[in-house]
Design an enzyme around this catalytic site. Sequence first.
Site, mmCIF file in Angstrom:
data_model
loop_
_atom_site.group_PDB
_atom_site.id
_atom_site.type_symbol
_atom_site.label_atom_id
_atom_site.label_comp_id
_atom_site.label_asym_id
_atom_site.label_seq_id
_atom_site.Cartn_x
_atom_site.Cartn_y
_atom_site.Cartn_z
ATOM 1 C CG ASN A 1 42.029 39.816 36.319
ATOM 2 O OD1 ASN A 1 42.041 40.331 37.438
ATOM 3 N ND2 ASN A 1 41.096 40.081 35.425
ATOM 4 C CD GLU A 2 44.225 43.272 41.729
ATOM 5 O OE1 GLU A 2 45.412 43.612 41.703
ATOM 6 O OE2 GLU A 2 43.350 43.905 42.336
ATOM 7 C CB ILE A 3 39.636 39.241 39.592
ATOM 8 C CG1 ILE A 3 38.259 39.273 40.254
ATOM 9 C CG2 ILE A 3 39.626 38.391 38.335
ATOM 10 C CD1 ILE A 3 37.200 40.031 39.473
ATOM 11 N N GLY A 4 41.722 36.615 40.162
ATOM 12 C CA GLY A 4 41.882 35.189 40.402
ATOM 13 C C GLY A 4 41.870 34.363 39.138
#
Lengths: 260, 260, 296, 296
Positions: free
Chosen positions: B54-57
């Site tokens: 997930n690109e949010i981290g």
Amino acid sequence: MATATAAFTTSELMVVAGARELHDGELAFVGLGIPQVAAALAQRTHAPGLVVLNEIGLADPRPIEFGVGNADPRHWYGASFMGSFSDVMGYLLARGLVDVGFLGALEVDAFGNANATEVRREDGSTRRFGGGGGSNDIASLARSTVVIVRHERRKLVERLEHLTNPGSLDGAGARTRAGLPGDGTRSVLTDKCVFGVDPSSGRLVVRSVHPGITADELRASTGFPIDLAPDLPTTAPPTREELELIREVIDPDRRYTRSF
Amino acid sequence: MATATAAFTTSELMVVAGARELHDGELAFVGLGIPQVAAALAQRTHAPGLVVLNEIGLADPRPIEFGVGNADPRHWYGASFMGSFSDVMGYLLARGLVDVGFLGALEVDAFGNANATEVRREDGSTRRFGGGGGSNDIASLARSTVVIVRHERRKLVERLEHLTNPGSLDGAGARTRAGLPGDGTRSVLTDKCVFGVDPSSGRLVVRSVHPGITADELRASTGFPIDLAPDLPTTAPPTREELELIREVIDPDRRYTRSF
Amino acid sequence: MTKLVPLGEAAALIHDGDHVALGGFSITRNTIALVHELVRRKVRGLTISACVLGIEADLLIGAGCVERLVYSGGSLDRFGQLGRVNEAVERKAIAFEYMSGLALTFRYAAGALGLPYMPIRSMLGSDLLPPLVAAGVAREERDPFGGGPLVLVRALVPDVAVVHAQVADADGNARVLGPRWDNDEAVAAARSVIVIAEEVVDAEEIRRLPELTLVPSFRTSALVHLPYAAHPTAVYRRYDYDADHLRLYAEATRSQRAFDDYVDRYVRSTDHASYLAAIGGEAKLASLAADSRLGY
Amino acid sequence: MTKLVPLGEAAALIHDGDHVALGGFSITRNTIALVHELVRRKVRGLTISACVLGIEADLLIGAGCVERLVYSGGSLDRFGQLGRVNEAVERKAIAFEYMSGLALTFRYAAGALGLPYMPIRSMLGSDLLPPLVAAGVAREERDPFGGGPLVLVRALVPDVAVVHAQVADADGNARVLGPRWDNDEAVAAARSVIVIAEEVVDAEEIRRLPELTLVPSFRTSALVHLPYAAHPTAVYRRYDYDADHLRLYAEATRSQRAFDDYVDRYVRSTDHASYLAAIGGEAKLASLAADSRLGY
């Protein structure tokens, strides 16, 4: 090692002189030994807001005892931030936020450049030390550097065996031309004197001489030519309060302040 | 929306077709909705080692319910790693470790390039959407991309309003010439068919047609010319086991699999 | 030395024309109360930046505080679009730099590392790149070591980064739990940092697990202690997003008129306490409390 | 899927000629047991890299496993120098690339970001730069956006990164407490990662606080569960360095002969269990246990 006013070791004098190089609110890298004791003294006197960084990846530790180096968890105790080398050396140092690095050196030249890499043995062969680690980054990217070095002719040299850590490079303005930020070395602390830097030439100038050190002794033990003003001040000795803090609170085991 | 063998929705067919695009052991970015359900299905069938990022981290979450987007902590539950955008999009994606991004699009062209930015309204004005976020990074830097788009003539277009996410750019070899790693789009999943990519031209080719969709219907609803092989396979329908997993375990509230 | 100040004092650190890096990501950890205060103070001419915009940006743009936007995406997730952001961009009512999420993160990283630029391989061949090159914030160059094309994206140095944290100590050390998206780089790049914290704890608590510190005290210019300051967005391990209010906001931001009505009712005529009363008060807030096992 | 393997199996992933990024920093978190195994297996022709070298590097170089060294510094802190490293460099018995710590970290970072290089402003004007330029791993270039000189340091991609962790789960998710120096970048850059863990815990424990994960499972090629595998170096919150043994080692590494004797006694003729017995066994290990409040 004593003066008329109070008995103190050269190390204690250097600690006190070093502490005066560190100002309240500054972000600082401090090397092992005297720089560390100096920072601890500064925090307990005029610079309670001095923040110490450790290149291993942490900020603002509150050690309750001295360890053996950056890698010793004794120096990590109570840190407010733990992360990585790049957090500290990148996001703080390279970002331009670090005020001062207080670093040791194998050799220092007349422009405050320092060698942290290797020296030449008397037989001409190279003696390698561990290496500079992050010290080039600190000397390159901090706003200023204080260098501590033993005052010997073979250590205060005309030409470094290895220019690891830039001071003024080859003179005023040279850092800027090379692409470096910051002012470079702002002082050099030895067991005989404190050097400042002449901003017009980038060269080291003696700012104060330690009690009991003569001009001849200074010249003889310095490997580059130095001008000595006739009215050169004496390095201010430790106060009683400073000595008490050093001996009873900061370095009660006298690991770093017994002798230099 | 039903076939002779079993009743299933188009969304369920797309979930199953999407799951087949994801392989065991792959590192994948999956968009909200059908891609996410497809990844969950793949993990429960042939790809237990599929890792979702997930690109949010964060990495490898084990959500127990569907949320509303990347920013919904429901999608973070059980993650093995939490860090930053740059940990995931840098140290994994840009590093070249991500196998596939399964992404939505506003428009897709004949080379599998996608628009995630804006479309033109009928009055000629621009309609802006939120923006691609990390989708350009994924389409640029992952080994491959699967794009999901509604199969309409205005969405499968000859020329994109905005080439946000590169597929094959303007043909085979164009990615490499542009400096991009990876193969670009490896398939496009719609509610009417599955496109693959002809490696010699970089163009989309119909790989399978969903049950009940005719060739004429496909041509009429596609905004660029398509070749249809006479023996074109039908997209394999969901198995009973797959339907049970979707309906009873993965999306029991039928948030994403009721209809497309 | 305490960094604790009232909300108004922190907001006063943001001046007309400043570049503010916003800390939220879509519907999570938005600095809502601070943005409300900026709207009330009628700050003007801001540049705002964030990888993935949320209500923060939409409120500031809708209320006319923003002159320039630097971003890669943004939405209310499935609740809807950021109507004020998208309309301002459509109509070119504000200047904008639109790029990939990693490109923006790297622009902050360059600022944070004292570098003029960072290289990146995103955006090559896409329509994202030409406007950035035209604006002078990106260049396409060949790798001087003999490799292929690269994009160089220019450093971004916000005047102020604002960030919402679960926990801080009074000195301003701020701990963030959960993913941090572009917070690390934005905070590190910024000239000053404003932290809004749900809870203020003893310094010893922060120093017990300093691995979780996002902002060290000496980077924090002001700390505001304000529970529920991120409502209606989610704060991991504290409270869920308020789906009811997000639906209401998503509807309001579809038109400027409805947005203005929203702002009149929930922002201009309120302070944080009366805002919380207006959105449902303690009963509503209690219903959002995170489950300690799930984190939401 | 479990990544747990015996030490020998993990060591077998390191082949003659590989580039190994070492995880320790001076006297902390060195992967000693793994290095012992490499010495016993007579691995040859390694390139090794680390910002600040410790016993790991000294053992490998002294035992003749290393052809090339990439580093910025290293020592036994106040216990002494890395005699085998320094002598090998002095005598040019191995090839070496010597650079600033941040330069090396950035070289890993470039490898970890799939970039050919990272820009940096360290090393300008110093004697560090010319040999790196001559070796083709750095260039001095002007900022194409119109700023001044910059150094570009070339990406470094180790074949294997080895790292010691306090805790891991069987899947290979590894948690590190305390500072992480260049571990993040080295691990992210490497083609494969070997984790040595003091303790293996349930996956749920790692996933309870995933903010502390250094290596996610899918980056771990092999996990070795081996308590005291970092002895005589310190593992924060687990055990202190062994000052007695460090003194002994510091003395031994001053000459190749004494070093060879040390290796015969403590490495070649031992496995990890008999090594621990030789250094003092359970009584010694118990004396090193970290205080839970102090962390050392």
